[in-house]
Design a protein around this motif. Structure first.
Motif, PDB file in Angstrom:
ATOM      1  N   VAL A 136       3.368  -2.514  -5.857  1.00 46.71           N
ATOM      2  CA  VAL A 136       2.902  -3.861  -6.215  1.00 46.71           C
ATOM      3  C   VAL A 136       2.668  -4.722  -4.978  1.00 46.71           C
ATOM      4  CG1 VAL A 136       3.918  -3.895  -8.523  1.00 46.71           C
ATOM      5  CG2 VAL A 136       5.293  -4.627  -6.564  1.00 46.71           C
ATOM      6  N   PHE A 137       2.045  -5.852  -5.195  1.00 50.73           N
ATOM      7  CA  PHE A 137       1.789  -6.877  -4.169  1.00 50.73           C
ATOM      8  C   PHE A 137       0.754  -6.431  -3.132  1.00 50.73           C
ATOM      9  CE2 PHE A 137       6.518  -7.810  -5.022  1.00 50.73           C
ATOM     10  CZ  PHE A 137       6.199  -8.367  -6.248  1.00 50.73           C
ATOM     11  N   GLY A 138      -0.263  -5.706  -3.583  1.00 51.47           N
ATOM     12  CA  GLY A 138      -1.343  -5.298  -2.693  1.00 51.47           C
ATOM     13  C   GLY A 138      -2.197  -6.465  -2.234  1.00 51.47           C
ATOM     14  N   ASP A 139      -2.305  -7.507  -3.045  1.00 49.74           N
ATOM     15  CA  ASP A 139      -3.190  -8.618  -2.693  1.00 49.74           C
ATOM     16  C   ASP A 139      -2.430  -9.894  -2.385  1.00 49.74           C
ATOM     17  OD1 ASP A 139      -5.429  -7.015  -3.196  1.00 49.74           O
ATOM     18  OD2 ASP A 139      -5.194  -7.391  -5.355  1.00 49.74           O
ATOM     19  N   THR A 140      -1.381 -10.136  -3.160  1.00 53.44           N
ATOM     20  CA  THR A 140      -0.663 -11.394  -2.972  1.00 53.44           C
ATOM     21  C   THR A 140       0.774 -11.196  -3.439  1.00 53.44           C
ATOM     22  OG1 THR A 140      -0.646 -13.753  -3.494  1.00 53.44           O
ATOM     23  CG2 THR A 140      -1.336 -12.269  -5.257  1.00 53.44           C
ATOM     24  N   PHE A 141       1.646 -12.125  -3.039  1.00 57.65           N
ATOM     25  CA  PHE A 141       3.029 -12.078  -3.502  1.00 57.65           C
ATOM     26  C   PHE A 141       3.218 -13.113  -4.595  1.00 57.65           C
ATOM     27  CE2 PHE A 141       3.249 -10.616   0.944  1.00 57.65           C
ATOM     28  CZ  PHE A 141       3.799  -9.367   0.722  1.00 57.65           C
ATOM     29  N   PRO A 142       4.244 -12.950  -5.432  1.00 56.01           N
ATOM     30  CA  PRO A 142       4.473 -13.942  -6.492  1.00 56.01           C
ATOM     31  C   PRO A 142       4.581 -15.364  -5.938  1.00 56.01           C
ATOM     32  CG  PRO A 142       5.814 -12.012  -6.889  1.00 56.01           C
ATOM     33  CD  PRO A 142       5.157 -11.790  -5.556  1.00 56.01           C
ATOM     34  N   ARG A 143       5.100 -15.523  -4.703  1.00 56.68           N
ATOM     35  CA  ARG A 143       5.165 -16.885  -4.175  1.00 56.68           C
ATOM     36  C   ARG A 143       3.915 -17.224  -3.354  1.00 56.68           C
ATOM     37  NH1 ARG A 143       6.407 -18.271   0.941  1.00 56.68           N
ATOM     38  NH2 ARG A 143       7.519 -20.182   0.420  1.00 56.68           N
ATOM     39  N   GLY A 144       2.919 -16.377  -3.381  1.00 57.98           N
ATOM     40  CA  GLY A 144       1.718 -16.597  -2.571  1.00 57.98           C
ATOM     41  C   GLY A 144       1.853 -15.839  -1.281  1.00 57.98           C
ATOM     42  N   LYS A 145       2.042 -16.600  -0.172  1.00 61.11           N
ATOM     43  CA  LYS A 145       2.299 -15.937   1.106  1.00 61.11           C
ATOM     44  C   LYS A 145       3.782 -15.637   1.237  1.00 61.11           C
ATOM     45  CE  LYS A 145      -1.472 -17.576   4.011  1.00 61.11           C
ATOM     46  NZ  LYS A 145      -1.823 -18.266   5.258  1.00 61.11           N
ATOM     47  N   ALA A 146       4.084 -14.537   1.895  1.00 58.75           N
ATOM     48  CA  ALA A 146       5.494 -14.217   2.131  1.00 58.75           C
ATOM     49  C   ALA A 146       6.050 -15.166   3.180  1.00 58.75           C
ATOM     50  CB  ALA A 146       5.630 -12.779   2.610  1.00 58.75           C
ATOM     51  N   LEU A 147       7.297 -15.596   2.945  1.00 59.27           N
ATOM     52  CA  LEU A 147       7.948 -16.498   3.897  1.00 59.27           C
ATOM     53  C   LEU A 147       8.830 -15.670   4.833  1.00 59.27           C
ATOM     54  CD1 LEU A 147       8.594 -19.443   4.742  1.00 59.27           C
ATOM     55  CD2 LEU A 147      10.492 -19.376   3.106  1.00 59.27           C
ATOM     56  N   LEU A 148       8.540 -15.791   6.124  1.00 56.58           N
ATOM     57  CA  LEU A 148       9.369 -15.095   7.107  1.00 56.58           C
ATOM     58  C   LEU A 148      10.516 -16.024   7.489  1.00 56.58           C
ATOM     59  CD1 LEU A 148       6.491 -13.670   9.361  1.00 56.58           C
ATOM     60  CD2 LEU A 148       7.623 -12.591   7.398  1.00 56.58           C
ATOM     61  N   VAL A 149      11.729 -15.604   7.189  1.00 61.35           N
ATOM     62  CA  VAL A 149      12.885 -16.463   7.460  1.00 61.35           C
ATOM     63  C   VAL A 149      13.700 -15.841   8.588  1.00 61.35           C
ATOM     64  CG1 VAL A 149      14.927 -17.583   6.484  1.00 61.35           C
ATOM     65  CG2 VAL A 149      12.955 -17.086   5.018  1.00 61.35           C
ATOM     66  N   PRO A 150      13.683 -16.469   9.761  1.00 66.28           N
ATOM     67  CA  PRO A 150      14.420 -15.883  10.874  1.00 66.28           C
ATOM     68  C   PRO A 150      15.927 -16.028  10.694  1.00 66.28           C
ATOM     69  CG  PRO A 150      13.422 -17.960  11.540  1.00 66.28           C
ATOM     70  CD  PRO A 150      13.016 -17.720  10.122  1.00 66.28           C
ATOM     71  N   ALA A 151      16.670 -15.131  11.287  1.00 68.98           N
ATOM     72  CA  ALA A 151      18.133 -15.210  11.209  1.00 68.98           C
ATOM     73  C   ALA A 151      18.706 -14.884  12.583  1.00 68.98           C
ATOM     74  CB  ALA A 151      18.656 -14.224  10.173  1.00 68.98           C
ATOM     75  N   ARG A 152      19.786 -15.540  12.914  1.00 67.51           N
ATOM     76  CA  ARG A 152      20.493 -15.212  14.153  1.00 67.51           C
ATOM     77  C   ARG A 152      21.801 -14.518  13.793  1.00 67.51           C
ATOM     78  NH1 ARG A 152      18.082 -20.090  15.722  1.00 67.51           N
ATOM     79  NH2 ARG A 152      16.977 -19.930  17.717  1.00 67.51           N
ATOM     80  N   LEU A 153      22.272 -13.688  14.710  1.00 69.05           N
ATOM     81  CA  LEU A 153      23.548 -12.999  14.489  1.00 69.05           C
ATOM     82  C   LEU A 153      24.665 -14.020  14.405  1.00 69.05           C
ATOM     83  CD1 LEU A 153      24.938 -10.190  14.347  1.00 69.05           C
ATOM     84  CD2 LEU A 153      25.364 -10.413  16.797  1.00 69.05           C
ATOM     85  N   ARG A 154      25.455 -13.929  13.321  1.00 71.03           N
ATOM     86  CA  ARG A 154      26.614 -14.813  13.178  1.00 71.03           C
ATOM     87  C   ARG A 154      27.894 -14.009  13.374  1.00 71.03           C
ATOM     88  NH1 ARG A 154      27.011 -16.592   7.893  1.00 71.03           N
ATOM     89  NH2 ARG A 154      25.052 -15.784   7.100  1.00 71.03           N
TER      90      ARG A 154
ATOM     91  N   LYS B 271       0.855  -1.190   0.000  1.00 68.87           N
ATOM     92  CA  LYS B 271       0.000   0.000   0.000  1.00 68.87           C
ATOM     93  C   LYS B 271       0.887   1.234   0.000  1.00 68.87           C
ATOM     94  CE  LYS B 271      -0.382  -0.569   4.963  1.00 68.87           C
ATOM     95  NZ  LYS B 271      -1.087  -1.132   6.077  1.00 68.87           N
ATOM     96  N   PRO B 272       0.312   2.403  -0.283  1.00 74.63           N
ATOM     97  CA  PRO B 272       1.136   3.606  -0.358  1.00 74.63           C
ATOM     98  C   PRO B 272       1.897   3.886   0.939  1.00 74.63           C
ATOM     99  CG  PRO B 272      -1.036   4.022  -1.267  1.00 74.63           C
ATOM    100  CD  PRO B 272      -1.093   2.651  -0.651  1.00 74.63           C
TER     101      PRO B 272
END
Lengths: 225, 737
Positions: free
Chosen positions: B583-601, B367-368
């Motif tokens: 873009v992506f107001g309704d859906t993402f190209p992969r469908g739902k967005a994947l939340l990928v967690p990361a830890r500090l390395r 959205k804007p």
């Protein structure tokens, strides 16, 4: 429509514009060209040059670039009174204008000299204020030439620097006739915090801020461009 | 009475000009401009801003004054072939030989007198036949994977498309890459994984609709100056800026909160912010439920990052961390911009994953005034990536190891193709060193200066059996070439360029080609055809049509409907629409967005008592990348002539380094000598060296350690030491130029 509309006439032609529209902008919609030096469509109007004055039937002439339209207003943009006023202003601006406008000489688009031609002003009746107190030049920037003598304090460069590019380098300094533009705390341009974006040069209407690279050429459009 | 001047000055030469509507050749902002060029087409007189979607008439110093490199006397005018007597191949100039090599003449641009005697002029036929025969010979003897090509993000979409097609169809390998690998490869990896698209979701100027904008690891006033003006516009009008950067960028002067984190702690900071957002319930539950997956895993990881511990780890005030988080959540419209400070790390993909998650859990996409905007560096790095100048994908990010996609392109291009993903920029250099890659075509890139660990790159380039370099100038890389082909500058070519906003715009030729230099797209086609793979096109727009025809995003576009101002892709109906700024107001190209967690390395490289400082590298406002363009611009060179290292006053005092004095900066891989600039904008314990200066090449110092997903080198983090040089305590002496 969220804004109320107002109806007015400009030079006898009716127009309806959203409330808050300036007379200058409304006139443009009617293709009426009101002369101006300090204003540009890319900027917030400040109404300092007063060349855009028009007669709205008020006690004095109004600067159309800042004056909002009002319902029922009758605007005259080119009455003899208005034109006389503009000629006087132009003569004053030209009284200490340098012999060689670097803008006119290079890119041929000095807006002050263009207005002098439009108003048929060939000579100036006023004394040259710069005769014994020249305002000087600043060639310290590698890209922009500054000729304070050609500056009419229209504020375009100040707004270009502060409000378009937000570099906050250009300001005014001095009082009265000694007022001029300055960089930072009055440093030479080339030693100031100027990032040389060239916005001031692009918006300047006169020979005050020009492109050093065009110092020895006169550009002329090919094929009537 | 004073006469009004009529301003005809006799001393001046009158020059007729015509205006050519085109674009700025430098950064990803994609400013529209007009070149005013003389009648001969050999001289650009000046540049004027044009009312483009990205710049509204504004320009920066590079766009307005940096055009004259195209007119530089060092432009290559004829094909060159290395003389027999100059084998076996060695670097030719003192600067490229490295420490202690040759008559050293430091500073400035390449000394042609040192290089040119090693080459002879040749006809195009001789040069092109030699290139085609040698590359085809290596391919036939050792297989397609013995070849590789580096294309350019400075070239057009059409050139990028043709270049990757040449490598895939004629070289028969997917070893094709470009500087996106050194730029946003990790951001793109994270975006493709997270939402299925690598492009920005919202255009820069949408910031005017944002309540908050976070600017992480970017320095827009120097690197995207015209975009920065719109960011500053927004700040004046009430948008709160949260600036995260290890080195204080000028945009921080306009910020609500500036977080000067310790280098390499980005992941912790963003996790800490997400911790606060979740704890204080400033997240968008509905968006998380309907538009994302993986929230519970993310939540588990960020739970470990409480603000107090995290802030201490990052070296910031915990209150600032909490305030910054609050500005992003709670239903405020927030936009996230990021740059190389995020991407150029061994944890670059993790950094971007965290930023994506921050946007997603606060519902700030689609959205804007929201969205994800990795600020693209090169004028066409978005387009070159879209066109498939990437080893794992064909145009439009279609995987080379997908048999269906392979079959489609085998049919589209009428040849058989390799199913094996190719090597990336840094991997290709390694493979050259090991003798696996034997022949290379480098077009418009300068890996000797731009790639990490220069000493390794030198050995790799020397090890190549055949190298053809196509460029405007004798670059440092060209010293290792067997054949050098004179190409076309931006100002001489027609083509489309896709800016950071996904806006596809046409660059038009303002000048004629110097000497016998040729159009880059024609040279690519000539090589392909001479290698036995026909590449013939009637026009540049025909190339565009072929490219657009194998993509989703460009398929509706053509040179004709792009017109004077271009369009954003996607653009469903070019006749009526300017394209989609959001873009992506309704859906993402992969469908739902994947939340990928990361830890500090932990970083790959450690500071210790021998190498106690952390080096950060980057750009300055006036220069571009390896300097081959901007150091040949009179104005830009005059404003910024010298290499320098920024060092904090505390460190400088301890090391007895004086402002302006010459110092040596050394890492575990090499050392350079340059002027010290003592400034508080770099934090204590860190130094900064710009990448543009060949005589003090920052990449002599940098580490080739890579991000595991994006394969991007860690340009923003390596351990160095600084020592003052005796007898050079006044900066004015050595290293002029």
């Amino acid at each position: 429509m969220s804004k109320d509309m107002v109806k007015l006439s400009i030079d006898g032609r009716d127009i309806e514009v959203p409330e808050g529209t300036t007379i200058w902008d409304a006139a443009r919609e009617l293709d009426i060209d009101i002369p101006v030096l300090c204003h540009s469509t890319r900027m917030r109007p400040v109404g300092v040059c007063r060349l855009c004055v028009v007669d709205v039937g008020a006690r004095n002439l109004q600067a159309s670039c800042v004056r909002p339209c009002e319902d029922g207003m009758k605007v005259e943009t080119d009455t003899p009174k208005v034109e006389r006023h503009r000629r006087m202003l132009l003569e004053m601006l030209l009284s200490d204008y340098p012999e060689d406008s670097a803008r006119e000489a290079s890119t041929g688009d000095d807006e002050l000299l263009e207005l002098a031609v439009r108003y048929g002003i060939e000579s100036v009746r006023l004394p040259d204020g710069a005769a014994d107190r020249p305002r000087g030049v600043d060639l310290s920037s590698p890209v922009i030439a500054v000729d304070h003598q050609a500056c009419i304090l229209c504020d375009r460069c100040v707004r270009g620097c502060d409000e378009l590019q937000h570099n906050d380098v250009i300001t005014r300094t001095g009082k009265g006739y000694d007022t001029r533009i300055a960089f930072d705390l009055d440093a030479p341009m080339g030693e100031s915090t100027c990032v040389a974006c060239g916005e001031c040069m692009a918006v300047c209407p006169t020979g005050a801020l020009t492109n050093q690279a065009l110092g020895n050429v006169k550009l002329k459009p090919l094929n009537g461009e | 009475m004073k006469q009004v001047p009529n301003a005809m000055v006799e001393q001046r030469t009158t020059v007729g000009f015509k205006g050519v509507d085109s674009l700025c050749p430098y950064c990803g902002v994609g400013c529209a401009l007009t070149f005013r060029v003389d009648a001969s087409g050999e001289r650009i007189l000046d540049v004027q801003g044009r009312d483009g979607a990205a710049n509204a008439g504004r320009l920066c110093v590079k766009g307005r004054y940096g055009y004259d490199y195209a007119m530089h006397p060092q432009r290559l005018r004829k094909p060159l072939i290395r003389r027999e007597s100059s084998y076996p191949k060695q670097p030719l100039s003192g600067d490229v030989k490295g420490n202690g090599g040759g008559p050293r003449k430091p500073g400035g641009i390449v000394d042609y007198d040192e290089i040119l005697p090693h080459f002879r002029e040749a006809s195009w036929d001789e040069a092109l036949d030699l290139v085609a025969n040698r590359l085809a010979g290596l391919r036939d003897r050792h297989g397609g994977d013995s070849l590789a090509g580096f294309g350019s993000a400075k070239g057009s979409n059409e050139e990028a498309y043709l270049f990757q097609k040449l490598v895939r169809a004629a070289f028969r390998t997917n070893n094709v890459d470009h500087c996106t690998r050194l730029c946003h490869a990790s951001s793109v990896a994270a975006l493709l994984e997270g939402i299925g698209s690598g492009a920005v979701t919202n255009v820069v100027r949408d910031i005017e609709n944002a309540d908050t904008a976070m600017l992480a690891g970017c320095n827009p006033t120097d690197n995207h100056p015209v975009a920065a003006t719109f960011i500053k516009d927004a700040a004046v009008n009430g948008t709160k800026l949260v600036v995260v950067n290890t080195r204080r960028p000028r945009i921080a002067d306009h910020a609500e909160i500036y977080l000067q984190i310790h280098p390499g702690t980005d992941v912790a900071l963003f996790n800490g912010m997400m911790h606060v957002l979740i704890r204080e319930n400033l997240i968008d539950r509905e968006f998380i439920d309907t538009r994302t997956e993986g929230f519970s895993e993310l939540r588990k990881v960020v739970e470990e990052y409480d603000p107090d511990t995290t802030a201490a780890l990052c070296g910031v005030d915990p209150d600032d961390l909490v305030r910054a988080a609050r500005l992003l959540g709670g239903g405020r419209r927030a936009m996230i911009f990021w740059g190389m400070g995020i991407s150029q790390h061994t944890h670059g993909t993790d950094n971007s994953r965290c930023l994506i998650s921050l946007a997603m859990i606060t519902g700030n996409v689609g959205k804007p005034g929201t969205g994800l905007h990795p600020l693209r560096g090169q004028n066409n790095v978005q387009g070159a990536s879209d066109a498939g100048l990437i080893p794992m994908v064909y145009p439009d990010y279609q995987a080379v190891d997908d048999p269906g996609v392979q079959a489609y392109f085998e049919d589209y291009w009428g040849t058989s193709l390799s199913p094996k993903p190719g090597l990336t920029v840094t991997e290709i250099m390694g493979a050259a060193l090991e003798g696996q890659v034997r022949g290379m075509y480098v077009q418009g890139e300068n890996p000797f200066v731009s790639d990490p660990d220069t000493n390794k790159v030198r050995k790799a380039l020397m090890a190549l059996e055949f190298l053809v370099v196509q460029d405007l100038f004798l670059t440092e890389t060209a010293e290792f070439a067997d054949v050098i082909l004179p190409g076309s500058s931006f100002m001489e070519k027609l083509g489309t360029y896709t800016n950071t906003d996904r806006r596809v715009q046409i660059g038009r030729p303002a000048m004629s080609l110097p000497g016998e230099a040729r159009q880059d797209w024609e040279i690519i086609c000539e090589i392909g055809t001479r290698m036995g793979y026909e590449m013939r096109y009637e026009s540049v727009s025909a190339v565009f049509d072929e490219f657009a025809g194998c993509t989703e995003n460009y398929k509706t576009l053509s040179h004709e409907n792009l017109g004077r101002y271009g369009k954003w892709y996607p653009c469903l109906d070019p006749a009526t629409s300017d394209g989609e700024p959001i873009v992506f107001g309704d859906t993402f190209p992969r469908g739902k967005a994947l939340l990928v967690p990361a830890r500090l390395r932990q970083p790959e490289e450690h500071v210790d008592s021998d190498y106690p400082l952390i080096l950060n590298t980057g750009r300055v406002l006036e220069h571009w990348h390896t300097g081959s363009m901007t150091r040949r611009s009179a104005a830009l060179d005059r404003i910024s002539p010298d290499a320098f290292v920024e060092i904090n006053p505390e460190d400088a005092a301890r090391l007895h380094v004086v402002d302006g004095a010459m110092v040596e900066v050394a890492s575990r891989r090499g050392s350079i000598r340059l002027k010290a600039k003592v400034v508080p904008r770099v934090a204590e314990g860190t130094v900064f060296v710009p990448m543009h200066f060949r005589e003090a090449c920052a990449n002599v110092l940098t580490s080739p350690a890579l991000d595991p997903q994006g394969k991007i080198p860690t340009f923003k983090y390596c351990a160095v030491r600084v020592r003052p040089l005796e007898g050079a305590s006044h900066g004015k002496e050595a290293m002029g130029g």
